[in-house]
Write a protein that holds these residues in place. Sequence first.
Motif, mmCIF file in Angstrom:
data_model
loop_
_atom_site.group_PDB
_atom_site.id
_atom_site.type_symbol
_atom_site.label_atom_id
_atom_site.label_comp_id
_atom_site.label_asym_id
_atom_site.label_seq_id
_atom_site.Cartn_x
_atom_site.Cartn_y
_atom_site.Cartn_z
ATOM 1 N N HIS A 294 -5.781 0.366 3.036
ATOM 2 C CA HIS A 294 -4.667 0.772 3.768
ATOM 3 C C HIS A 294 -4.558 2.163 3.540
ATOM 4 O O HIS A 294 -3.964 3.058 4.443
ATOM 5 N N GLU B 34 -2.396 -2.726 10.094
ATOM 6 C CA GLU B 34 -2.734 -4.168 9.344
ATOM 7 C C GLU B 34 -3.894 -4.344 10.225
ATOM 8 O O GLU B 34 -4.729 -5.506 9.431
ATOM 9 N N HIS C 53 -7.873 -5.009 0.323
ATOM 10 C CA HIS C 53 -6.876 -4.964 1.418
ATOM 11 C C HIS C 53 -5.932 -3.872 1.214
ATOM 12 O O HIS C 53 -5.951 -2.886 1.985
ATOM 13 N N GLU C 54 -5.319 -3.889 0.268
ATOM 14 C CA GLU C 54 -4.400 -2.676 -0.259
ATOM 15 C C GLU C 54 -4.847 -1.320 -0.341
ATOM 16 O O GLU C 54 -4.410 -0.311 0.038
ATOM 17 N N ASN D 272 -6.997 -2.759 9.336
ATOM 18 C CA ASN D 272 -7.205 -3.272 7.852
ATOM 19 C C ASN D 272 -7.681 -4.680 7.636
ATOM 20 O O ASN D 272 -8.560 -4.879 6.860
ATOM 21 N N TYR E 46 -1.914 -8.645 12.245
ATOM 22 C CA TYR E 46 -3.194 -8.925 11.320
ATOM 23 C C TYR E 46 -4.425 -9.678 11.770
ATOM 24 O O TYR E 46 -5.351 -9.134 12.409
ATOM 25 N N GLU F 200 0.925 -1.106 -0.037
ATOM 26 C CA GLU F 200 -0.052 0.184 0.009
ATOM 27 C C GLU F 200 0.767 1.164 0.102
ATOM 28 O O GLU F 200 1.814 1.179 0.676
#
Lengths: 329, 690
Positions: free
Chosen positions: B390, B409, B386-387, B412, B472, B356
């Motif tokens: 970010h 993370e 996901h990216e 996210n 995560y 990201e």
Amino acid sequence: MSRGFSTAIRHRRLAGVLWLSLLASALVSWFPLKKLFQPMDEGAFREALVKGWDGWGFLSFLVSRGPEIGVALAAVTGAFIVFALLQIFLTGGVLRILIDGRPRPVFARVVAESAGLFKANLWATARFALTAGIWMALLVAVPVALLGKLGKDAPPNTFLPDLAFWWAVVVGAVVLLNVGLRFDLARVALARGDARNARGAYRVAKQSLSGRRLSGIRIVLFWLALGVAVQAVFTSAGLRINPRTNSAVTGLLVFRQFGFFLLAMVRVGFWAALLAWEERRRPAYSVIGSASGGTTWKSSEEIATSAAASASPETGSSVTTNGSALLSS
Amino acid sequence: MKHIAFAAAATLALALPAAALETPRKIVDYDIRVSFDPETKIVEGSETLKWTNPSDAPVGELRFHLYWNAFRNDRSTFFKESGGQLRGDKAETGKGWGYTDVTSMKWDGAELIKGARFESPDDGNPDDRTVLAVPLPRPVAPGETATLAIAWKAKVPKVYARAGYVRDFFMFGQWFPQIGVYEPAGRRRRTDAGWNCHQYHANSEFYADWGDWRVAITLPEKFVVGSAGALVDTKTAGGKKTLTFEQKAVHNFAFTADPRYVVVEDAFDPAKDIPKDEIALASRTLGRSEAELRAGFHKVAIKLYRQPEHGAFDRRHIEAQKWALAWTGLWAFPYPYAQISIVDTPEDGLGATGMEYETIYTTVSLKWMSRWPFTRLFVPETVTIHEFTHGYWMGLVASNEFEESWMDEGINTFTELVMVDRKYGTYLELPPGIGVTNEESNRVSALTQDHDPILSSSWKYATENSYARNSYPQPGTTIQQIRRLLGEQAFWRAFRGYAERWRFDHPTSEDFFDFMRASGNPVVAALIQKTWYGRGWVDFSILTATTRPDDGFTGFDDADKPVNFDPDPKKKPPEKPDEKKHKGPWRSLVTVSRDGDIEMPVNVALTFKDGTTVKRTWDGASGWIKYRVTSSSPLVKAEVDPERRAVLDRNPWNNARFTKKYEGPSAAAKSRTYALHLVEILLSTLWGVL
Ligand SMILES: [Zn+2]
């Protein structure tokens, strides 16, 4: 093909023996599997798993049962080895029964005939593994490595990397089919008594193959495809059945075993078709054994008729003391 | 006391939105000119950096990140931490090394570079070259803007960790000398002002000040370039071109170049691309009108820079991107920038994948995933979502990834699991429904042993696995647990409140917790304490579940009279009554236990043979609870947390027990039958060979 189907049906007991060998081998892993899944009846996901497949239930089961899964996988590996050895053992007997033509009694005969041929078949299998390895290295590994070097700077999914991939798949399959077919014919030669050991059998197989490799491979491919189709149909049906009662589970077990029995019939059909194909090249009479090992004569009615129809019968003049010499003349 | 504290926190939270910023506070201004030679991988750059001292104190020394020195040699902290291997990709040593050398840095005509030195504030590694300290001839006064002329030379590393090259593919991330963050007192709750400029670690890289970028890139004409900014100028001369990009209000600027890129353009249109049911749901849950929720949305240009052979993924990435823009716009706040660039990395450059940067990110396409049955393996979509997101967690809500990697993370991961599950359902669903959701795949972390609290600096976890777990899935799952405890309305209002308050600002963990604790739920407050600051865990289980006929009283009564038995020793004792014929009543005993140190309320469900289910709520405060029940029908099943709301439960399998009276079908028999078939299928493949 039709010879394969009719033989498979006539020799269903023989298919039964093959199916039993599959079930018996699989059962080697039965107790670890039973132990692995036993907690499912205790836990929170029992009812969900009976209804369908609970994703979280399964995932958490896999994550938290590492050691039990390890044991079960080791048992499955054991089952795999047992089954492989059993097939190397049984193929000789199966071929003898098919050559002989009498469909019963079967069990004791298969075992007895297999035992007689086992050592030679084991050597033939070793030779198969070795030649497959050598050809794979020469025709697949080396070219793929070369292509990899050539295409080191090529972007992925472009010509060279794609060529390497498809080369590995296609040439790998061609190598396996060729080496496998010769292995099969060598085992036929052993069962027929055309050769006494694996080396001789491979020589006979080579002659039997010369000039008609393609038609032989076609037979292998046809029965392979048929086997895959049977497997696919029964697997997807088995998944769709999703049994929700204990008796439905038993029903699924029976249904799926029927599928494996059909698969065993395909196996018998393949051998019968291959024998029929191989006979087309056979003379009315063949000589068994080598000069030093003494001469035995054997004639088969079935072989004689089919040979007369399909190949040019050869007579006394070409008979020598070595079966392979006869075929190469 | 506790409750008073919570009330204070609630008041504080209500007051907070007033402090939210409409635009970020501009600290930096970069004007960069860079050229690079794709053959030698050598980069020549110069930048004019205007830096404003945001604090009340004079600053006598500047600090810079020289990220690419992480790839200089095997003595860098990055290399030691990663072992030359990150996220499955290995470093190619030798010609793959890279570096950044600052050749000149001038302020008011004075050359500063001679006095500069390398610092290793995190681990004292004398060989690390990723933080450059530059003493100044005179301090920068509070509020003063220093204009620095910097020249540097760099070599692009072979990509194995985020930035670098493979063949003609280049990813320029963290590529220029970037000034660290001088935090004024009060920023992220710190008491004294000071530099926050960490070394480049294997696991973290993001924390910077906001500002404006103008970047001119000179490179051979054949290259297609995508960047964080909008293209404002193009000049070509002698087979080379110079592209100038601009982007305002970001704290990071990345770009990519590859002659093979196919550029796919699309646009997010709020009128079409906000799903009606999603905005209706957001409106109900957040208590805001749909018009109010739509207010900040605008069109966003989407540019996908993809590899030529990945055409099958165009729709998949763009649909995922549009969904993420709609979702984040509704549940956090609308995306403020005019464009977003998606970079599809080549399959031999996966080290650059899944990264990201603001307004530009890298995603993944693997050709085999475009073929059945992998079209339902939503990995490309998940990585895109996901990216992009970010861009919110660490991007727009600019946390410090070095010190609080979970805020980047973990939050996210949480938003990813909500978005992916809502749009895509289970991964790789095979009949009859075999597949797992994104949430479930993350929840796996709760089943395993932990070694650290969630909150730690990214390089200080016990192991690489512990970093990954606690950055995560574990924070993602723990936020999901907070959501279950607070309920949808309270949780999402707090969540959106946090996002809106800290947009364009730098929150710390406690700022997130303030919003989560604002509703005064003591269970949530304790949960935060036990998991972010401790290694808390919980396991609910049914210890015992028995049921037996209630045959009434037997023995001597108060008058020594035998009841229901014959005291004559010569007489045979009566046969035990047949349980099967027992018409009732039944006596049952159920013991429910909670292991671990996290307390939370759960439901306990007792199911009887006649189909009735009785539910009781247990606050879970004690270690165990017993339920004694007399009923007309025997107990067949006892289950704790039947709704599966305790997502942190370390062992969900022990959450139910069946009594002997249960007559349902066996799941074990079903599973082992399938397993046996699987073994038979595996073995029978040998028939194709032997
Ligand atoms: Zn991430």
